[in-house]
Write an enzyme that holds these catalytic residues in place. Structure first.
Site, PDB file in Angstrom:
ATOM      1  N   LYS A  81      27.335 -10.715  12.782  1.00 44.93           N
ATOM      2  CA  LYS A  81      27.049 -10.350  11.399  1.00 44.93           C
ATOM      3  C   LYS A  81      25.934 -11.220  10.813  1.00 44.93           C
ATOM      4  O   LYS A  81      25.841 -12.412  11.109  1.00 44.93           O
ATOM      5  CB  LYS A  81      28.339 -10.487  10.585  1.00 44.93           C
ATOM      6  N   SER A 156      31.909  -5.885   3.735  1.00 42.47           N
ATOM      7  CA  SER A 156      30.518  -6.160   4.004  1.00 42.47           C
ATOM      8  C   SER A 156      30.149  -6.097   5.496  1.00 42.47           C
ATOM      9  O   SER A 156      28.973  -6.152   5.832  1.00 42.47           O
ATOM     10  CB  SER A 156      30.162  -7.543   3.460  1.00 42.47           C
ATOM     11  N   SER A 180      36.421  -7.231   3.992  1.00 46.18           N
ATOM     12  CA  SER A 180      35.123  -6.974   4.617  1.00 46.18           C
ATOM     13  C   SER A 180      35.150  -6.709   6.117  1.00 46.18           C
ATOM     14  O   SER A 180      34.145  -6.295   6.681  1.00 46.18           O
ATOM     15  CB  SER A 180      34.163  -8.137   4.334  1.00 46.18           C
TER      16      SER A 180
END
Length: 469
Positions: A81, A156, A180
């Site tokens: 990420k 996210s 997330s």
């Protein structure tokens, strides 16, 4: 079949590479080819490291030939990420102003995967500051849900979920402070595990200041994958200790004991928080599958649920009203600024004493949940009370945000308590994936994973087959 290695699970790839049935280069190249074909369409990855990944794969293959000790993820392609430090690359966190914020060392969770032999093939997309349930930003653009472009891929860790769903790496790194990991997994039809706070070490040396205390209590890092077995593999590799994180705890990954209760609480909502009919149906199906597997399922509501959801706003948003708010105003894109202001509109502003009392209330609520887990070791509940949101739904003002916060209460209530949560896909509803969440007491990921495998075995869900249909 080597050109189809992108379809393989991390578990199968690791075994085949170790046995020299396939090479790491073949596996990495297959996933890179998949990324080259699909990244321009769906945009899950912000960076693709083809040359570096292939060189690392060659080193991994040489180690196999040399009969060296091999890690659990030896030669397996993964994505990281964009908000976690990866040495030599920028930790952009989806922010234009951070495009040159190059890390000098790895985040501990990233380090653990690399030490276990994983090959990083790219970075996955996020919203600015990783602070929305959507994944687009002015720096890297919009990530598209492969099931429905009009719906969010989640956030996210939206890029991570889309990459895993499409076969751009069998394992994806994610992080979760308010859903997330679990929400993108839900929106994209993959499995995602939010570990307990303290299970996986975390630290970004690129951060200018230490994270505030409520964020430290809520934030975790964990894996996303197409199978629960791969989550087990990813978690085991990711959770090794690291001195840079003083919150890390050396808890065993498997705490199951003879005589452990197989009682499950089924929670579908309250008078204030009601589930979409398709979400309710998914929960009922999952409950019946657990009963088929020998679990005892009873309807029960976790204690102080509304208060726990409210607590997330009270402590995290009040905490963010300082330096983070100033940074969002300085460097954030319009979307994060709008979403943040809509969230702030539903936040009771607390003074110092009020914040202290709210933090103390967290202990009270967590104590009650601990007692609840003594009777029901596993809680079966929604990931979200609604189907995946429409694109930019959080840009429609504070009234729409109020409904979104209610929908996301199963995510934020468990995040602020630092509990583990597993998102497992069940099927489709209105053309998009729908799944369920399994929650357990602190450090009881083993219970979530075991129940998740029971659901997975009966759901017959394959995200790759569904996308190809």
């Amino acid at each position: 079949m080597t050109n189809e290695l992108w379809r393989w699970s991390a578990q199968d790839l690791a075994k085949a590479i170790r046995n020299r049935d396939v090479s790491s280069r073949e596996a990495v190249q297959s996933c890179l080819d998949r990324a080259e074909s699909l990244n321009p369409v769906f945009n899950p990855l912000t960076e693709i490291y083809a040359d570096q990944a292939l060189r690392a794969a060659d080193v991994a293959d040489a180690a196999v030939q040399g009969k060296h000790a091999l890690g659990a993820l030896h030669g397996v392609p993964v994505t990281i990420k964009a908000n976690a430090d990866l040495a030599g690359t920028a930790t952009t966190n989806g922010v234009v102003a951070y495009r040159d914020l190059v890390a000098r060392e790895n985040n501990p969770a990233v380090d653990n995967w690399i030490k276990a032999g994983a090959i990083v093939i790219g970075r996955s997309n996020v919203p600015a500051f990783s602070w929305r349930w959507f994944s687009d930003n002015d720096l890297h653009g919009r990530t598209v849900n492969p099931f429905d472009a009009a719906r969010t891929p989640g956030g996210s860790s939206g890029g991570a979920a889309v990459a895993a769903a499409l076969g751009i790496g069998p394992l994806a790194h994610g992080s979760d402070q308010g859903g997330s990991i679990r929400y993108p997994a839900y929106a994209c039809g993959v499995a995602g595990l939010r570990p307990s706070q303290g299970r996986v070490p975390g630290y970004n040396a690129t951060q200018a200041t230490e994270r505030p205390v409520a964020s430290q209590m809520a934030a975790t890092q964990g894996p996303l994958a197409r199978t629960v077995a791969d989550l087990r593999l990813g978690l085991a590799a990711m959770s090794a200790g690291d001195a840079r994180d003083p919150w890390w705890a050396p808890a065993p990954l498997d705490l199951r004991q003879t005589g452990d209760s197989r009682r499950v609480a089924l929670f579908t909502g309250t008078s204030e928080f009601r589930a979409h009919p398709a979400v309710g149906e998914a929960l009922r199906r999952a409950a019946s599958w657990l009963q088929d597997a020998g679990y005892i399922v009873e309807t029960a509501e976790p204690p102080c649920f509304d208060a726990a959801a409210r607590l997330w706003l009270d402590v995290l948003m009040n905490e963010a009203a300082g330096s983070m708010q100033r940074e969002i105003e300085r460097a954030g894109d319009r979307a994060i600024q709008n979403a943040y202001q809509s969230m702030l509109a539903h936040t009771t502003r607390l003074d110092k004493e009020g914040f202290i009392q709210a933090m103390a209330m967290r202990t009270t609520i967590l104590r009650e949940w601990g007692r609840f887990f003594e009777r029901y070791p596993v809680l079966l509940m929604p990931v979200s009370f609604d189907l995946p949101f429409r694109i930019d739904q959080d840009q429609q003002g504070k009234d729409v945000m109020a409904a979104m916060l209610r929908a996301q209460s199963p995510l934020i209530s468990t995040a602020i308590l630092g509990l583990p949560g597993l998102s497992v896909p069940v099927g489709l509803a209105e053309g998009v994936p729908v799944g369920v969440q399994l929650v357990a007491g602190r450090f009881r990921e083993d219970l979530c994973l075991e129940a998740g495998e029971a659901i997975e075995a009966r759901a017959g869900w394959s995200v790759l087959e569904r996308l190809a249909a």
